[in-house]
Design a protein around this motif. Sequence first.
Motif, mmCIF file in Angstrom:
data_model
loop_
_atom_site.group_PDB
_atom_site.id
_atom_site.type_symbol
_atom_site.label_atom_id
_atom_site.label_comp_id
_atom_site.label_asym_id
_atom_site.label_seq_id
_atom_site.Cartn_x
_atom_site.Cartn_y
_atom_site.Cartn_z
ATOM 1 N N ASP A 80 0.696 -1.261 0.250
ATOM 2 C CA ASP A 80 -0.099 -0.059 0.013
ATOM 3 C C ASP A 80 0.840 1.295 -0.095
ATOM 4 N N ASP A 81 0.674 2.045 -0.860
ATOM 5 C CA ASP A 81 1.340 3.437 -0.964
ATOM 6 C C ASP A 81 0.565 4.356 -1.751
ATOM 7 N N ARG A 82 -0.342 5.032 -0.922
ATOM 8 C CA ARG A 82 -1.235 6.163 -1.680
ATOM 9 C C ARG A 82 -1.166 7.402 -0.829
ATOM 10 N N PRO A 83 -1.196 8.438 -1.554
ATOM 11 C CA PRO A 83 -1.287 9.693 -0.949
ATOM 12 C C PRO A 83 -2.548 10.083 -0.477
ATOM 13 N N GLY A 84 -2.891 10.877 0.229
ATOM 14 C CA GLY A 84 -4.110 11.565 0.530
ATOM 15 C C GLY A 84 -3.973 12.976 1.096
ATOM 16 N N PRO A 85 -5.125 13.667 0.647
ATOM 17 C CA PRO A 85 -5.095 15.274 1.109
ATOM 18 C C PRO A 85 -5.303 15.490 2.430
ATOM 19 N N SER A 86 -5.422 14.647 3.436
ATOM 20 C CA SER A 86 -5.868 15.090 4.685
ATOM 21 C C SER A 86 -4.630 15.552 5.595
ATOM 22 N N GLY A 87 -3.345 15.401 5.336
ATOM 23 C CA GLY A 87 -2.269 15.373 6.059
ATOM 24 C C GLY A 87 -1.826 14.562 6.704
ATOM 25 N N VAL A 88 -2.613 13.518 6.966
ATOM 26 C CA VAL A 88 -2.268 12.269 7.712
ATOM 27 C C VAL A 88 -1.836 11.251 6.910
ATOM 28 N N ARG A 89 -0.791 10.183 7.132
ATOM 29 C CA ARG A 89 -0.419 9.185 6.759
ATOM 30 C C ARG A 89 -0.006 8.225 7.735
ATOM 31 N N TRP A 90 -0.691 7.035 7.278
ATOM 32 C CA TRP A 90 -0.677 5.790 8.040
ATOM 33 C C TRP A 90 0.773 4.906 7.491
ATOM 34 N N VAL A 91 1.369 4.605 8.496
ATOM 35 C CA VAL A 91 2.624 3.700 8.077
ATOM 36 C C VAL A 91 2.535 2.166 9.091
ATOM 37 N N ILE A 92 2.165 1.478 8.223
ATOM 38 C CA ILE A 92 1.716 -0.121 8.621
ATOM 39 C C ILE A 92 2.799 -1.340 8.543
ATOM 40 N N ASP A 93 2.995 -1.944 9.428
ATOM 41 C CA ASP A 93 3.589 -3.195 9.304
ATOM 42 C C ASP A 93 2.745 -4.191 9.762
ATOM 43 N N PRO A 94 1.900 -4.745 8.765
ATOM 44 C CA PRO A 94 0.642 -5.733 9.436
ATOM 45 C C PRO A 94 1.108 -6.721 10.075
ATOM 46 N N LEU A 95 2.509 -7.248 9.924
ATOM 47 C CA LEU A 95 2.962 -8.501 10.433
ATOM 48 C C LEU A 95 4.405 -8.302 10.417
ATOM 49 N N ASP A 96 4.983 -7.747 11.777
ATOM 50 C CA ASP A 96 6.258 -7.652 11.990
ATOM 51 C C ASP A 96 6.807 -8.520 12.734
ATOM 52 N N GLY A 97 7.902 -9.596 12.191
ATOM 53 C CA GLY A 97 8.361 -10.640 12.691
ATOM 54 C C GLY A 97 7.735 -11.824 11.939
ATOM 55 N N THR A 98 7.494 -11.743 10.647
ATOM 56 C CA THR A 98 7.226 -12.791 9.735
ATOM 57 C C THR A 98 7.937 -14.225 9.897
ATOM 58 N N VAL A 99 9.064 -14.017 9.948
ATOM 59 C CA VAL A 99 9.660 -15.283 9.916
ATOM 60 C C VAL A 99 9.335 -16.190 11.419
ATOM 61 N N ASN A 100 9.159 -15.415 12.652
ATOM 62 C CA ASN A 100 8.490 -15.881 13.708
ATOM 63 C C ASN A 100 7.202 -16.516 13.575
ATOM 64 N N TYR A 101 6.420 -15.831 12.773
ATOM 65 C CA TYR A 101 4.880 -15.964 12.608
ATOM 66 C C TYR A 101 5.145 -17.539 11.967
ATOM 67 N N LEU A 102 5.781 -17.428 10.810
ATOM 68 C CA LEU A 102 5.993 -18.578 9.908
ATOM 69 C C LEU A 102 6.195 -19.911 10.859
ATOM 70 N N TYR A 103 7.152 -19.629 11.849
ATOM 71 C CA TYR A 103 7.598 -20.923 12.513
ATOM 72 C C TYR A 103 6.806 -21.031 13.749
ATOM 73 N N ASP A 104 5.796 -20.212 13.969
ATOM 74 C CA ASP A 104 5.096 -20.527 15.165
ATOM 75 C C ASP A 104 5.860 -20.095 16.499
ATOM 76 N N LEU A 105 6.738 -19.067 16.181
ATOM 77 C CA LEU A 105 7.506 -18.749 17.459
ATOM 78 C C LEU A 105 6.605 -17.211 17.938
ATOM 79 N N PRO A 106 6.714 -16.852 19.155
ATOM 80 C CA PRO A 106 5.765 -16.225 19.643
ATOM 81 C C PRO A 106 5.924 -14.288 19.248
ATOM 82 N N GLY A 107 7.238 -14.150 18.990
ATOM 83 C CA GLY A 107 7.615 -12.692 18.680
ATOM 84 C C GLY A 107 7.276 -11.936 17.624
#
Length: 271
Positions: free
Chosen positions: A79-106
């Motif tokens: 996702d990379d879209r501009p918007g006129p409001s002056g607010v921009r959201w910066v998102i990591d939907p899943l930080d620690g993807t390798v932990n997630y893949l291996y079912d580690l908790p972090g």
Amino acid sequence: MTAGAPVDRAALLELATSAARLAGAILLEGRRAGGITVAATKSSPTDVVTAMDRAAERAIAAHLLAARPDDGLLGEEGDDRPGPSGVRWVIDPLDGTVNYLYDLPGWSVSIAAEAAGQTQVGVVLAPLAGELFAASRGDGATLDGVPIHCTAGVPLAQALVGTGFGYRSARRAVQAEVLQAVLPQVRDIRRLGSAALDLCAVACGRLDGYYERGLKPWDLAAGALIAEEAGAQVGGLAGAPPSTAFVLAAAPDLFAALDQLLVPLRPDRDA
Ligand code: IPD
Ligand code: CA
């Protein structure tokens, strides 16, 4: 809201929190259902993305834009879209993807809102632990609503220091060299696997310090504000601001000691 209008940080924080909880529920359900596999690779064969990273980002973006259609958006999964409001959201939907893949908790969901050139609010949700870190600029940082503070007065030799490694082999060779010099000087090193949670760990005293080369804006935005609002100094090397090149976070006294140790090692170089 239009660009330049005052920012309602409480409203942004509430929306970030509900978006993070929504994504957290989707990710937990995905883990419970099992069968998490690699959907694609990015900078290297070990830099992976799962279908759940993408599903979580889609849900976050839809949730945020339903409430605030004029905001901009930057997300790890494209996702990379501009918007006129002056607010921009910066998102990591899943930080620690390798932990997630291996079912580690972090692993975590990280959402920040920027306006007027600064991060205004940030949340980092650790769904398995059921913990929500949050900060609003100028108002301090919290863990599950309770104020948190980084630990001050820890000498370098007693410091528990988190770090992380990039996905490319050449960069890792330099990171290993730096680590070799740092490890004998500190209490110990932790590699938790989610930069957002590393920064939150500094914020609540689970780590004394943290450094990493090569983070992306979405790894950093929410966690850096949370650490800063908890009293940590968050910067780059030798007086530089924190950036994707290098991030160091610790209470100011330890920050200075780590900076002094790291600068001659040139940890922001590539092989
Ligand atoms: C990674 C994690 C990791 C850090 C890497 C990041 P991802 O993010 O935050 O701890 O060492 O630099 O890329 O790929 O799991 O979203
Ligand atoms: Ca990340």
